[in-house]
Design an enzyme around this catalytic site. Sequence first.
Site, PDB file in Angstrom:
ATOM      1  N   HIS A  58     -25.159 -39.742  16.692  1.00 58.18           N
ATOM      2  CA  HIS A  58     -25.501 -39.741  15.270  1.00 58.18           C
ATOM      3  C   HIS A  58     -26.911 -39.191  15.091  1.00 58.18           C
ATOM      4  O   HIS A  58     -27.799 -39.568  15.837  1.00 58.18           O
ATOM      5  CB  HIS A  58     -25.453 -41.165  14.716  1.00 58.18           C
ATOM      6  CG  HIS A  58     -25.890 -41.230  13.280  1.00 58.18           C
ATOM      7  ND1 HIS A  58     -25.065 -40.817  12.250  1.00 58.18           N
ATOM      8  CD2 HIS A  58     -27.059 -41.618  12.710  1.00 58.18           C
ATOM      9  CE1 HIS A  58     -25.727 -40.959  11.106  1.00 58.18           C
ATOM     10  NE2 HIS A  58     -26.930 -41.434  11.351  1.00 58.18           N
ATOM     11  N   VAL A  68       0.857  -1.179   0.000  1.00 58.61           N
ATOM     12  CA  VAL A  68       0.000   0.000   0.000  1.00 58.61           C
ATOM     13  C   VAL A  68       0.896   1.233   0.000  1.00 58.61           C
ATOM     14  O   VAL A  68       1.759   1.386   0.873  1.00 58.61           O
ATOM     15  CB  VAL A  68      -0.930  -0.007   1.236  1.00 58.61           C
ATOM     16  CG1 VAL A  68      -1.721   1.296   1.327  1.00 58.61           C
ATOM     17  CG2 VAL A  68      -1.879  -1.201   1.183  1.00 58.61           C
TER      18      VAL A  68
END
Length: 476
Positions: free
Chosen positions: A455, A248
Amino acid sequence: MSTKTFDVVVIGGGPGGYIAAIRAAQLGMNVACIDDWKNAAGGPAPGGTCTNVGCIPSKALLQSSEHYEHAAKHFGEHGISLSDLAIDVKKMVARKDQVVKQNNDGILYLFKKNKVAFFHGRGSFVKAADGGYEIAVDGAEKQSIVGKQVIVATGSSARPLPGVAFDEEKVLSNDGALRIGSVPKKLGVIGSGVIGLEMGSVWRRVGAEVTVLEAMPGFLPAADEQVAKEALKLLTRQGLKIEFGVKVGGVKVGKKGVTVSYTDAKDKAHELEVDKLIVSIGRVPNTVGLNVEAVGLKLDERGFVAVDDDCRTNLPGVWAVGDVVRGPMLAHKAEEEGVAVAERIAGQHGHVDFNLIPFVIYTSPEIAWVGQTEQALKAAGRAYKAGSFPFMANGRARALGDTSGFVKFLADAASDEILGVHIVGPLASELIAEACVAMAFRASAEDIARICHAHPSLSESMKEAALAVDKRTLNF
Ligand code: FAD
Ligand code: NAI
């Protein structure tokens, strides 16, 4: 001017400070906590960066913007149709402010419950006094208190680009990034670290075109390379534009927006025109105004309060924790240090295991890890085994409609002890806790592989990745 003596005075009421104060009070000490954060009405707002302009508000906005993106892009898959979908940014930000306030109030309640004396104002060292230290409190009234022990927990602030001050209107730190009033058409972000990714995601989801400029050549160098690669692919696919290896040059703030001049990785010059610019290039420790010179409190070469592994400073009875000292700038690291210091002051053996601090980035999918990365193990020449399991093969992830990413386990080649766990995928922030517990108990991958996981749940992916270490996944 009153001068009251406390067993412990904590300067700073963020997660490092307020937690240290509560733990010290639990251990029977007479504790004061000084914090200067003000809410919009000028009242106390303890909780520090984390509560006011960090962890909590960012997660509130991430949640709101994720709901919006789901409604816009994924509800249709569930047979839900919506017309006139719109985002009311002011309401989204107001909800975030309410979440922040609940947390501020919660901490004030905890101080009362634990009999911690709270002082709203700025604390600074005056001198060594009465076997402790005199601390001036500059608040609605000026006071002076003495702490036999002092814990410095003053945190950190956003680092600006050299010569480019935050105006919080067009050039934003994390503070301004969390209270943008309407969706900017074009948003620039300097730095593809944690804040850049989280804040970039929020504003992209609600409609901004986001460009991130990153100085480093690669993405998330601290993460496992495989995870970083997958995360970059997924975030880019969502529309986040990230340019690497940029330099920058200048930032010009105009009436309409901000122009960033930069060169790309090939040294080609560019200009990026944006409505707003978030600068998220790291943070600096807060020591200005503490008057460390008055007592000779030593800072290190980077301006952090210098501490040993136990958070002891160079002064007897003065400790420092959290973002103002070395180590990762994370709320849970600050809290662990705060608890450990309070326990050490009480003569106990407080301990923080720096190898077991989890890292989480709350993008979608989330990124989380604990322990060592594969590249670190390779560099150290450690013999290891790796096993991965994709969420694509997990039933719950399919039902949720969120099958991106995977879980990866790394275990010692000989002993099978888990050395690192890396996740990119749904609710990685929650899943990583299992890895922290397992590693704290020095579990093997086989231990996790043999534990019954519910599960259907995402946690089955943890078990399956542990099975994968031994090349015996059941569902993939
Ligand atoms: P702070 O939280 O900075 O608190 C220090 C307090 O001390 C402040 O209230 C400050 O005003 C006060 N203070 C300073 N000087 C004085 C003084 N002289 N007298 C009185 N008071 C003083 N971390 C995570 O773990 N998870 C996240 O999801 C996460 N998200 C983040 C998102 C953003 C946008 C940002 C900016 C940070 C985030 N962090 C996150 C980092 C986290 O906020 C910090 O690591 C954490 O707040 C550090 O706690 P601390 O107590 O050391 O300091
Ligand atoms: P960061 O250290 O995560 O990332 C800064 C990024 O800016 C880096 O990639 C760096 O290479 C880049 N950079 C530095 N100078 C630059 C420049 N001049 N031009 C372009 N790029 C440049 O810092 P960030 O994002 O500001 O966050 C600060 C801290 O806050 C983090 O270190 C993290 O500990 C904490 N945080 C934690 C979160 C979490 O736990 N989920 C969320 C947000 C922040």
